[in-house]
Write an enzyme that holds these catalytic residues in place. Sequence first.
Site, PDB file in Angstrom:
ATOM      1  N   ASP A  10       0.758  -1.026  -0.121  1.00 40.77           N
ATOM      2  CA  ASP A  10      -0.097   0.260  -0.596  1.00 40.77           C
ATOM      3  C   ASP A  10       0.981   1.350  -0.369  1.00 40.77           C
ATOM      4  OD1 ASP A  10      -2.284   1.527  -0.047  1.00 40.77           O
ATOM      5  OD2 ASP A  10      -3.272   0.147   1.869  1.00 40.77           O
TER       6      ASP A  10
ATOM      7  N   ASP B 152     -10.573   1.783  -3.176  1.00 33.07           N
ATOM      8  CA  ASP B 152     -11.208   1.714  -2.030  1.00 33.07           C
ATOM      9  C   ASP B 152     -12.695   1.539  -1.765  1.00 33.07           C
ATOM     10  OD1 ASP B 152      -8.565   1.421  -0.751  1.00 33.07           O
ATOM     11  OD2 ASP B 152      -8.600   3.280   0.477  1.00 33.07           O
TER      12      ASP B 152
END
Length: 716
Positions: free
Chosen positions: A466, A536
């Site tokens: 990430d 997301d």
Amino acid sequence: MAIFIHGSEQLFHLQSGDSSYIFQIVSGSPAHVYWGKRLIDAPSLPSLFASRKTEDLDRLPLEYPQFGSSDFRSPAYQVRLPDGSRVTELVYQTYRLIKGKPALEGLPFVYAEDDNEVETLEVELADPYSGLSVFLSYSVFTEHNAITRSVRFIHNGSETLYLERALSAVVDFPDSEYDMLYLSGAWTREGQIKRQRVRSGTSLIDSRRGASGHQLNPFLALMDPSATEDIGNVFAMSLVYSGNFQAEAEVDQFDQTRMSIGLNSFDFEWKLEAGTSFQTPEAVLVYSCEGLGGMSRTFHNLYRTRLIRGTFRDARRPVLVNNWEATYFNFNAEIIESIAKTGADLGIDLFVLDDGWFGKRDDDTTSLGDWTEDRKKLPKGLADLAKRVNETGLQFGLWVEPEMISPDSNLYRSHPDWCLHVEGRRRTLTRTQLVLDLSRKDVRDYLYNLLSQLFKSAPISYVKWDMNRNMTEVGSPQWPTDQQKEISHRYMLGLYELLEALIVEFPHILFESCASGGGRFDPGMLYYMPQTWTSDNTDAVSRQKIQYGLSLVYPISTIGAHVSAIPNHQVGRNTPLKTRGDIAMMGTFGYEMDIRTFTEEEKKTVKQQIAQYKQLSPLVQNGDFYRLRSPFEGNETAWMFVSKDKQQAAVFYFRILAENHYVPKRLRLKGLDPKKTYTLEATGEAFGGDVLHEVGIALPLLHGDYVSTSFILFEK
């Protein structure tokens, strides 16, 4: 043979797949002649420039335009000389042909597995005054309508030069009758398709964030105003790079259009000392006469087979469950094991432990950089947890965010100078974190050693990498004053170096890129990590646009798509489980929720979804993708997958809101063999491929909002 050269006319004809790309040397300058449908090779085009006043470069379509010598349009490159002037004049020197495709040092690139599938033309230009040599590289794929372009600068002079602009590709079109198409968005709203007419002046899309970004993707297409999904000319550029980029469409006073792509010249400069060189990232140029669908399938086939590498390029991707939306930071080993056991019963392959397993990470304000297990949550560590997960029958995966550092961390307390920063200036916190300075070798070495030990500490088969913030205070005290504008690009080169070392050492690990979702969804990252967490936002209705938009460029096998809980955590929408599953089938399938809460009926549905995906995964990952109805144009979305041999197809249809006075509808399919007969798996009905194309297949009566249906067809 893919490249034809007519020496007396100094004409270069590049044939890639069903397309041709032609340029000619005119008074020492490479001038663009043609890009479009494949032409039979013949030196019949030089007369185009016979009447041109070559001293007036503003009227000449140039392959790599310069600054300061009568071309007033945006240049491809710009150099500052020791006397402060910025005028250079590149003159054609020679060319060479290379069988195959050379690697780009330190950068990702589209590769060749066999030298016979690619031919490369390298054109040398030089500015005698400054000692600068520039090499234009064109690699031609014989089986794809694609050409890659990149540029290498070599300084052969004696005094230091400063490169202030260095684009990868420029194409000058003779008219301005085009629409431009690109992908825009924001966090949780990535991949939104934007289409508009080109206009006088410059239309610019770019990123200045240190990453390719959620906001604009490193891709630009020009197309006929009448072009659709299936017909019309499309000319596209995609940049194999993950940092600051720019792409432009500039219409000049003569209604010519200059299209370009490359490194963002904003806040960029590169010091070229005598004997040094600079390599630009690679641009991929794709032509389609079959509209956007033809363009997409070219990108998909090329990127899936010649950009993505390693074990997982062709292998079935595992169906996974991620604990983030199930537990957030609140978990222990027993909770994780119970999720894994439930996943095994459902047919899931892989469990992924997300944020919160390290340091004192009970929220997002601390511990980035301290990549050691939190022994309060995991008393026996990662190795024991991975063993317990493996004993349920699932593989074990792990979330990391190695490029970041928390001020509240042992690493920051030991090395406060290791983040990007400018001495004496405030350090901007985003998500209470800073960015490690990957332009520094000591930082990269530290991360490599730490991550290498971590990945060896447990049987880890998947890593979600990430990156949750963009660059601010872009500076590095380790570099001299006159090289501070190099830091953003040096950071990206450092990241690529780190990733290359790790994927070579751990070829068995499936790496997935993530940057708050799609904040770094670009071809550069796909060279190292074969899939990307798309957004997301896991809401199925939102994902229709996000996934549909990104499919313009990116293979379906790269699109991370999961089923999540309802009400959706991002938008609060309640969507049926079947619809959530059908949307997630367009990608690398998985679950992002607490699967222990399923009812018996839901467990039955999930088992069916997983079994269906495993059956269809070769088709989804490797088949041809066709967009049937666009979520950007109405209440319905539809897409389908067709196997390369056209013996199997899977069709997915979605309707957002219910309709009253419903009239039965038919959905026209694409990509099938019109001469074949196809059987509908659910009913056994048989249809000709031509009938399915021209008449369509009947859609069932669907009730309610946010509904979906799917069909599987196979050759009878």
